[in-house]
Enzyme design. Sequence first.
Site, mmCIF file in Angstrom:
data_model
loop_
_atom_site.group_PDB
_atom_site.id
_atom_site.type_symbol
_atom_site.label_atom_id
_atom_site.label_comp_id
_atom_site.label_asym_id
_atom_site.label_seq_id
_atom_site.Cartn_x
_atom_site.Cartn_y
_atom_site.Cartn_z
ATOM 1 N N ASP A 102 0.665 -1.596 0.278
ATOM 2 C CA ASP A 102 0.265 -0.073 0.078
ATOM 3 C C ASP A 102 0.939 1.030 -0.114
ATOM 4 O O ASP A 102 1.916 1.687 0.593
ATOM 5 C CB ASP A 102 -0.840 0.861 1.563
ATOM 6 C CG ASP A 102 -2.528 0.465 1.194
ATOM 7 O OD1 ASP A 102 -2.195 2.462 0.634
ATOM 8 O OD2 ASP A 102 -3.555 0.114 1.568
ATOM 9 N N ASP A 203 -2.932 4.497 -2.536
ATOM 10 C CA ASP A 203 -3.617 5.856 -1.731
ATOM 11 C C ASP A 203 -4.138 6.678 -2.497
ATOM 12 O O ASP A 203 -3.621 7.564 -2.779
ATOM 13 C CB ASP A 203 -2.964 5.323 0.118
ATOM 14 C CG ASP A 203 -3.996 5.777 0.938
ATOM 15 O OD1 ASP A 203 -4.765 5.488 0.789
ATOM 16 O OD2 ASP A 203 -4.060 7.579 1.465
ATOM 17 N N GLU A 245 -6.245 3.724 -5.626
ATOM 18 C CA GLU A 245 -7.744 3.959 -5.049
ATOM 19 C C GLU A 245 -7.791 5.970 -5.848
ATOM 20 O O GLU A 245 -8.008 6.854 -5.611
ATOM 21 C CB GLU A 245 -7.636 4.428 -3.611
ATOM 22 C CG GLU A 245 -9.059 4.443 -2.555
ATOM 23 C CD GLU A 245 -8.305 5.678 -1.204
ATOM 24 O OE1 GLU A 245 -9.527 5.509 -0.811
ATOM 25 O OE2 GLU A 245 -7.529 5.719 -1.056
ATOM 26 N N HIS A 319 -10.667 -0.977 4.319
ATOM 27 C CA HIS A 319 -11.351 -1.033 5.423
ATOM 28 C C HIS A 319 -11.648 0.712 6.198
ATOM 29 O O HIS A 319 -10.964 1.114 7.308
ATOM 30 C CB HIS A 319 -9.362 -0.659 5.529
ATOM 31 C CG HIS A 319 -8.636 0.164 4.916
ATOM 32 N ND1 HIS A 319 -8.673 0.158 3.982
ATOM 33 C CD2 HIS A 319 -8.100 1.383 4.949
ATOM 34 C CE1 HIS A 319 -7.948 0.806 2.905
ATOM 35 N NE2 HIS A 319 -7.876 1.772 4.257
ATOM 36 N N ASP A 320 -12.027 1.196 5.291
ATOM 37 C CA ASP A 320 -13.010 2.665 5.409
ATOM 38 C C ASP A 320 -14.182 1.903 4.945
ATOM 39 O O ASP A 320 -14.779 2.871 5.215
ATOM 40 C CB ASP A 320 -12.214 3.208 4.378
ATOM 41 C CG ASP A 320 -10.952 3.708 3.947
ATOM 42 O OD1 ASP A 320 -10.136 3.894 5.285
ATOM 43 O OD2 ASP A 320 -9.972 3.884 2.829
HETATM 44 C C1 GLC Z 1 -7.647 6.160 1.728
HETATM 45 C C2 GLC Z 1 -6.852 5.244 3.145
HETATM 46 C C3 GLC Z 1 -7.604 5.437 4.326
HETATM 47 C C4 GLC Z 1 -6.727 6.745 4.816
HETATM 48 C C5 GLC Z 1 -6.529 7.975 3.875
HETATM 49 C C6 GLC Z 1 -6.162 9.200 3.985
HETATM 50 O O1 GLC Z 1 -8.906 7.421 2.078
HETATM 51 O O2 GLC Z 1 -7.668 3.573 2.652
HETATM 52 O O3 GLC Z 1 -8.015 4.679 5.556
HETATM 53 O O4 GLC Z 1 -7.262 7.230 5.796
HETATM 54 O O5 GLC Z 1 -6.763 7.131 2.319
HETATM 55 O O6 GLC Z 1 -4.483 8.610 3.839
#
Ligand code: GLC
Length: 542
Positions: A102, A203, A245, A319-320
């Site tokens: 990640d 990310d 993402e 995880h979010d």
């Molecule tokens: C992404 C991650 C999340 C994190 C954010 C900031 O959305 O999945 O868990 O808090 O980025 O890095």
Amino acid sequence: MTEKKTQPWWKKAVVYQIYPKSFQDSNGDGIGDIQGIISRLDYLKDLGVDALWISPMYCSPQDDNGYDISDYRNIDPMFGTMEDMEELIQEAKKREIRIIMDLVLNHTSDEHPWFQEAKKSKENPYHDYYVWRDGTPGKLPNDMKAVFGGPAWEWVPQIGQYYFHQFSVKQPDLNWENPKVRQEIYDMILWWMAKGVGGFRLDVIDQIAKEPDRKITNNGPRLHEFLQEMSRETFQKGDLLTVGEAWGANTENAKLYSNPDGSEFSMVFQFEHVMLDQQEGKEKWDLAPLSLVKLKKNLAKWQDSLYGCGWNSLFWDNHDLPRIVSRWGDDQNYRVESAKMLAAVLHGMQGTPYIYQGEELGMTNVQFADIEEYRDIEIHNMYRERLDGGYTRQEVMESIYAKGRDNARTPMQWNDQENAGFTTGTPWIRVNPNYRQINMEQERKDPGSVFSFYRRLVHLRKEEPIFVEGRFELLLPEDEQIFAYTRTLGSEQMLVCANFSGQPAKCGLIPQWKNARELLHNYEGDVKEELRPYEVVILIRR
Ligand code: GLC
Ligand code: CA
């Protein structure tokens, strides 16, 4: 079938996401770790997954559970050592499983040495690694807000400037305009590639090309230029799965992100379908009623738009996000049936499926009575902001129960022993009390379990090329209970037909498929014209 093209490995792959803090603790400190992951590789092999995306394990002060990195080239002692990491890569490889790192490239931790230098003076060589604006105390450069609450600007008195942070104060945004920053990042990526990793999850990657003066956060004008440069300098030198993402992705820019020529990423991880349950223009906490028709049309739009010219990630959970069985299924009356139905509908589409740890067990959301039981920075910031804003405590807790990120972060439920077999110590976040009923050991020996269904689904994808290549077509788009679609490949056709509701539903498609072969079904006995609650069947005819 006509000519056989060789497909990249990741088109046939199933990815499993591990949230390392909550997966398996090996040394009793209450925090999951790398040796814990290694000890569960045989389980993951049995499930049949091809790659593990592991949320960040680099050195981090853990303000945002590792998404605030202070050293990209070291493992946080809480998770283990670099030797453990290398062992994990090798042990996974022996089982034909690849490790997906990640990468958090939009920001670092404020404790990263770059930022420590950057805030010393405007002349410091690292100053320009971050995004600064002049100002005076109390007079912010503009009114932009951070995702985790509060302003997106933080004042540094020593140098009389504000720095920009899209997430927490402890996550200063990197300045991608600076070629030195980009070079540092590429070197670091190549360094991880040399260790034999199988790919990267990037990310919030659509937010790197921000232009705060114009209040642009995602999809900045230089975004795709940066991504193409990064891909050329790094990813294209390997045979990797890369997934960006992008909360701001749409079907048009997704064709760039996931261009089959490999100029950016393998695929894009976008969220339109998970945002359908919130009121437009409001925050994720502001729920709107669920609409199956909207969901189907949205997923179908993505299937159609990227066919032949891009590639989808298929996911319900991460995880979010809250647990899917608690969101779109029924975690009380039909937990097993609805978890299986959701799995079949997702994995039947075109794209690379992602399973988030515990999803394969049908793990559910959690409801802690006390806010102090929650760990997530986003939950705590929202709790304070909304109470100050006049919401009742009850309203705020309801939002947390429905959408809080800690729903997904309670420890993995391995068995019915203390702390669900996650740790012999005190877990960093409480275990969901339903672990006595829902756990891996019990499900693994039960052929009727959610786990057994997932395993079958994962293996089916390897046996039947139609899962990978077949063209998608949505059926019955206006039906409010049934989600049905076909996949077509040459003379073969597959039907996925699901009752998305807790009431029986009549479906005229079933009689038309009378002589087809059943690939998967979540109820005993034959499928009939009237589908039972959350019933799903996958049929194939050749
Ligand atoms: C992404 C991650 C999340 C994190 C954010 C900031 O959305 O999945 O868990 O808090 O980025 O890095
Ligand atoms: Ca540990």
